[in-house]
Structures are given as structure tokens and as C-alpha cells.
Design an enzyme around this catalytic site. Sequence first.
Site, mmCIF file in Angstrom:
data_model
loop_
_atom_site.group_PDB
_atom_site.id
_atom_site.type_symbol
_atom_site.label_atom_id
_atom_site.label_comp_id
_atom_site.label_asym_id
_atom_site.label_seq_id
_atom_site.Cartn_x
_atom_site.Cartn_y
_atom_site.Cartn_z
ATOM 1 N N LEU A 96 0.870 -1.164 0.000
ATOM 2 C CA LEU A 96 0.000 0.000 0.000
ATOM 3 C C LEU A 96 0.905 1.212 0.000
ATOM 4 O O LEU A 96 1.936 1.224 0.679
ATOM 5 C CB LEU A 96 -0.901 0.024 1.244
ATOM 6 N N ASP A 97 0.525 2.245 -0.736
ATOM 7 C CA ASP A 97 1.343 3.454 -0.802
ATOM 8 C C ASP A 97 1.563 4.039 0.590
ATOM 9 O O ASP A 97 0.765 3.831 1.506
ATOM 10 C CB ASP A 97 0.678 4.500 -1.692
ATOM 11 N N TYR A 98 2.602 4.812 0.711
ATOM 12 C CA TYR A 98 2.973 5.470 1.966
ATOM 13 C C TYR A 98 1.792 6.235 2.571
ATOM 14 O O TYR A 98 1.550 6.165 3.784
ATOM 15 C CB TYR A 98 4.131 6.436 1.684
#
Length: 253
Positions: free
Chosen positions: A112-114
Site C-alpha cells: 500500500l502506498d505510503y
Amino acid sequence: MKRTGDRMTNTLERLQKVIAKSGITSRRKAEQLIVDGKVKVNGKLTTELGTKVSANDEVEVNGVPLTKEVPVYFMLYKPRGVISSVKDDKNRKVVTDFFQEVPERIFPIGRLDYDTSGILLLTNDGEFANLLMHPKHEVNKVYVAKLKGIPHKNELNTLRKGVKVEKDLLKAVGYKILSTDKKSQTSIVEITLHEGKNRHIRRMMDHIGYPVIKLKREKYGILTLNGLKPGDFRALTPHEVKKIRHSASEIVE
């Protein structure tokens, strides 16, 4: 290679499958390592893909012995501002920091993106991870996105066919407009994906002119965030692991 657990130790498995299960690489890359002469079994170089080994055999990849652990499976409610990795060269917080008391060498399945929160699976079962990350799988992943702007249904319908962004065709399986706020000119939209390319939803929504303000993955197959707060995790039940395995439409050998 030592093996713990209650299975019989004389069960034979293909060498590339054993390497993949260790989590160090995919099965196809394991096959290449074997062909390239990077694998030894009981101290002897092994280049035959048909080789089978038992739990009593000592397997080395690039000179490093494999240690087979009992497979474990976890679901984390990843908070925003955390890297989906086991380490970060900038010393930022990573998802495995939440698992300090877990002895197994786990790693995230996908990412999952930051700036994205929500469900992230972690395991030490490389074969299971590779199964779920294969692009042909059809495991529903449901996200809730807060968008800048209020998209029309016909604009969102284009996402079903896919939009070309750079070299990627980015698709959504489905969508549902949950709410709109005309005063702030924002909307909340539920978006369902099967595959997840890098920054998939953010790039897709940017392309049609509705940037993502906030994003959370709320469902992964049968799994939901019920009972968890950001930073919480729990072990998956055997039933959940089985259901997730079977939710993949194709298993590539």
C-alpha cells in the site's frame, strides 16, 4: 533445510516450490536460479528442475541455507505514513515494525502506498504471496477514496474499460459513489480492483481529473477491518487463508 510443524518430514516437493515457499523469490525465479547453478542440495550443485527434496534435505541458494518455518499469515491495518516493506533506507517506519514479537521472518504481500491506509497482508509463505500477487488473480480489493471534485457516472464508467497512463492500463472492476459535498466540492467513492499496480487508484483518478485526497483499503477478499484500529494486526484463521487461496481464479504453475 530443517522444517518445523506436524507434517511428515519425508514428504517430497519440487525444489523450486520449496525455494518459493521460503519467501526469498518467486517459483519462476527459483527455477532460473536452479538452471543457473545457484542452488545446492546436501552440498551438491543441482541444476535439474525435476529435483524433489524432503524436509531432511539441506538446501542452499547462493550459498545461504534455507530455514523452513511454519507458515504464518497476518492482516495489518496499515496506518498512513508507513512503508510497505521490511526495511527502509531512509529509516522511516515500515510495516514489520508492528510485528516485533513475531519470531517468523514475515514480509508484506504487495504494498500500500505510503499515504494509503487499510488492509495489508503479511506472511512468510512465498508461494501464497506469489499466488495473490499474480496479475491474473481476481481477488476483490475494495478501497474508499475521498476525491477532489464530484465525478459523473459516465466518467467513472471509463474506469471499467481502463485508462492508459504512461505504459499501464489501469482498470477498476467497479465503483460506487457513497457521498458528495457540493460545498467543499469533494466526493467519497468506493472503488474495487482486482490487480493493483503502483499508485493504481491515484494515477487513475488523476487521469480523469479527480485527484485522491485520502485513500483506504477496506476489504481484501473476505477480509475487512472490523475490530481493528490503525496499527493493529491479527492472525488469519485457517478458514480465511483457505478462502483467499480459492478466490484466485488462476494458479500459474
